[in-house]
Write a protein that holds these residues in place. Structure first.
Motif, PDB file in Angstrom:
ATOM      1  N   GLY A   1      35.002  40.608  39.826  1.00  0.00           N
ATOM      2  CA  GLY A   1      34.940  39.162  40.010  1.00  0.00           C
ATOM      3  C   GLY A   1      34.113  38.757  41.208  1.00  0.00           C
ATOM      4  O   GLY A   1      33.708  37.603  41.320  1.00  0.00           O
TER       5      GLY A   1
ATOM      6  N   ARG B   1      38.722  36.405  37.671  1.00  0.00           N
ATOM      7  CA  ARG B   1      38.843  35.853  39.039  1.00  0.00           C
ATOM      8  C   ARG B   1      40.156  35.086  39.205  1.00  0.00           C
ATOM      9  O   ARG B   1      40.867  35.245  40.197  1.00  0.00           O
ATOM     10  CB  ARG B   1      37.656  34.931  39.332  1.00  0.00           C
TER      11      ARG B   1
ATOM     12  N   ASP C   1      35.568  34.454  34.646  1.00  0.00           N
ATOM     13  CA  ASP C   1      36.380  33.389  35.254  1.00  0.00           C
ATOM     14  C   ASP C   1      37.864  33.717  35.119  1.00  0.00           C
ATOM     15  O   ASP C   1      38.647  33.495  36.049  1.00  0.00           O
ATOM     16  CB  ASP C   1      36.077  32.042  34.595  1.00  0.00           C
ATOM     17  N   GLU C   2      38.256  34.252  33.943  1.00  0.00           N
ATOM     18  CA  GLU C   2      39.663  34.630  33.758  1.00  0.00           C
ATOM     19  C   GLU C   2      40.034  35.789  34.690  1.00  0.00           C
ATOM     20  O   GLU C   2      41.157  35.847  35.200  1.00  0.00           O
ATOM     21  CB  GLU C   2      39.931  35.014  32.294  1.00  0.00           C
TER      22      GLU C   2
END
Ligand code: TYD
Length: 141
Positions: free
Chosen positions: A74, A128, A125-126
């Motif tokens: 991430g 992170r 994004d998920e």
């Protein structure tokens, strides 16, 4: 804490080669095994993976052939090759994609959890968000 991409290492298994073929014993596993699957017949250049996991850890073994992995925590991204008779443990919260670079590649995957669609982190994004929301998750890598 969550693993970072720099902590993820490949390992080579010893092989026994003679004129009857090659035998590769694997006697220690970094995770308890609840499920295995393998991927074969992968066209060269085809990308698989493209996700991370919330709870499931995976020990990936390239039985034959070779793959290029791109992994991300991430923040940082790293690429490495998983050659024949090498393995790598992917802990939770790591996004990975893999591309076959040799024909006939077979990838064996040992998992410490059953197949659970809701365990998948489908994009960076998920990953992170999951890492930021669960700062105390411990795992071995
Ligand atoms: P998929 O997650 O797309 O594979 P990859 O991570 O290599 O890109 O899985 C392909 C299909 O297989 C999908 O329909 C879900 C199914 N599947 C199972 O039924 N059990 C499993 O253990 C796995 C890993 C996938």
């Amino acid at each position: 804490m969550f693993a970072t991409v720099d902590q993820i290492k490949t390992q080579k298994f010893q092989s026994y080669v003679d004129d009857r073929g090659t035998l590769v014993p694997i006697e220690s596993f970094p995770i308890p095994v609840a499920r295995i699957f393998y991927i074969r017949n992968i066209p060269i250049g085809a990308e698989r993976g493209g996700h991370g996991h919330k709870r499931c850890r995976q020990f990936l073994i390239c039985q034959t052939g070779a793959l290029r992995f791109v992994i991300s925590d991430g923040v940082n991204e790293r690429s490495f090759e998983l050659a024949q008779e090498h393995g790598v443990l992917l802990p939770v919260g790591i996004y990975s994609t893999m591309t076959t670079i040799e024909s006939g590649t077979v990838l064996l995957v040992l998992c410490d959890r059953p197949y659970e669609a809701e365990d998948y982190l489908r994009n960076l994004d998920e990953v992170r968000l999951f890492r930021d929301s669960n700062p105390s998750i411990a795992n071995s890598c």
